[in-house]
Design a protein around this motif. Structure first.
Motif, PDB file in Angstrom:
ATOM      1  N   VAL A  92      30.385  85.894  31.794  1.00  0.00           N
ATOM      2  CA  VAL A  92      31.641  85.144  31.855  1.00  0.00           C
ATOM      3  C   VAL A  92      32.462  85.571  33.067  1.00  0.00           C
ATOM      4  N   PHE A  93      32.376  86.809  33.455  1.00  0.00           N
ATOM      5  CA  PHE A  93      33.164  87.301  34.570  1.00  0.00           C
ATOM      6  C   PHE A  93      32.706  86.739  35.913  1.00  0.00           C
ATOM      7  N   PHE A  94      31.569  86.048  35.930  1.00  0.00           N
ATOM      8  CA  PHE A  94      31.086  85.432  37.155  1.00  0.00           C
ATOM      9  C   PHE A  94      31.413  83.947  37.224  1.00  0.00           C
ATOM     10  N   ILE A  95      32.102  83.428  36.224  1.00  0.00           N
ATOM     11  CA  ILE A  95      32.501  82.024  36.202  1.00  0.00           C
ATOM     12  C   ILE A  95      33.702  81.860  37.126  1.00  0.00           C
ATOM     13  N   PRO A  96      33.767  80.771  37.912  1.00  0.00           N
ATOM     14  CA  PRO A  96      34.918  80.579  38.789  1.00  0.00           C
ATOM     15  C   PRO A  96      36.226  80.593  38.007  1.00  0.00           C
ATOM     16  N   LEU A  97      37.288  81.019  38.646  1.00  0.00           N
ATOM     17  CA  LEU A  97      38.582  81.124  37.992  1.00  0.00           C
ATOM     18  C   LEU A  97      39.106  79.785  37.487  1.00  0.00           C
ATOM     19  N   GLN A  98      38.688  78.693  38.085  1.00  0.00           N
ATOM     20  CA  GLN A  98      39.191  77.406  37.634  1.00  0.00           C
ATOM     21  C   GLN A  98      38.783  77.118  36.197  1.00  0.00           C
ATOM     22  N   THR A  99      37.728  77.750  35.693  1.00  0.00           N
ATOM     23  CA  THR A  99      37.343  77.557  34.306  1.00  0.00           C
ATOM     24  C   THR A  99      38.097  78.503  33.391  1.00  0.00           C
ATOM     25  N   ARG A 100      38.855  79.438  33.970  1.00  0.00           N
ATOM     26  CA  ARG A 100      39.642  80.376  33.184  1.00  0.00           C
ATOM     27  C   ARG A 100      41.094  80.288  33.616  1.00  0.00           C
ATOM     28  N   GLY A 101      41.877  79.456  32.989  1.00  0.00           N
ATOM     29  CA  GLY A 101      43.301  79.399  33.256  1.00  0.00           C
ATOM     30  C   GLY A 101      43.719  78.350  34.265  1.00  0.00           C
ATOM     31  N   GLY A 102      42.822  77.495  34.716  1.00  0.00           N
ATOM     32  CA  GLY A 102      43.168  76.411  35.607  1.00  0.00           C
ATOM     33  C   GLY A 102      43.479  76.807  37.041  1.00  0.00           C
TER      34      GLY A 102
ATOM     35  N   LYS B 212      35.461  81.553  22.872  1.00  0.00           N
ATOM     36  CA  LYS B 212      36.444  82.620  23.079  1.00  0.00           C
ATOM     37  C   LYS B 212      36.836  82.741  24.541  1.00  0.00           C
ATOM     38  N   TYR B 213      35.879  82.584  25.448  1.00  0.00           N
ATOM     39  CA  TYR B 213      36.128  82.755  26.869  1.00  0.00           C
ATOM     40  C   TYR B 213      36.317  81.435  27.627  1.00  0.00           C
ATOM     41  N   GLY B 214      36.343  80.325  26.905  1.00  0.00           N
ATOM     42  CA  GLY B 214      36.559  79.036  27.549  1.00  0.00           C
ATOM     43  C   GLY B 214      35.418  78.598  28.447  1.00  0.00           C
ATOM     44  N   VAL B 215      34.205  78.964  28.068  1.00  0.00           N
ATOM     45  CA  VAL B 215      33.021  78.638  28.850  1.00  0.00           C
ATOM     46  C   VAL B 215      32.191  77.627  28.064  1.00  0.00           C
TER      47      VAL B 215
END
Length: 118
Positions: free
Chosen positions: A13-23, A55-58
């Motif tokens: 999950v920590f490698f997902i672009p920030l746009q998928t976590r918090g816009g 939980k992580y929005g993925v």
């Protein structure tokens, strides 16, 4: 073994672009993409991965075999569970109807397996 796989998925999950976590927009140098694909529609993906991903929005993609859904194979996802994946934003990919060895099929059989599973 399942806990180890889930740990790897959660860590990814920590490698997902920030746009998928918090816009937020990703950094300009971001060029990577991570895609989570789950083959055959195993129920353990519903039981274990889906809650972690929520939980992580993925989101991910699940590729169920239609025959397993139709005949309620005990280890496979059910139609209602598949709808929960869809509600959570997951892609439902087309697998096949019966999970044959595709290289052994005639053109007609191949058209059925790939076309009808959509």
């Amino acid at each position: 073994m399942n806990k180890f796989i889930l740990f790897l998925l959660a860590a990814a999950v920590f490698f997902i672009p920030l746009q998928t976590r918090g816009g937020q927009a990703p950094p300009p140098a971001w060029r990577g993409v991570v895609s989570f694909n789950f083959d055959d529609g195993y129920r353990n993906v519903y039981n274990n991965a889906l809650p972690i991903f929520k939980k992580y929005g993925v989101v991910g993609c699940v590729f169920p075999v239609v025959e397993y859904l139709v005949y309620s194979v005990p280890w496979a996802v059910t139609w209602p569970q598949l709808m929960e994946f869809q509600k959570a934003g997951w892609e439902i990919g087309s697998h096949t109807m019966t999970h044959p060895h595709l290289t052994t099929l005639t053109d007609e059989q191949l058209a059925f397996e790939l076309g009808e599973s959509q």
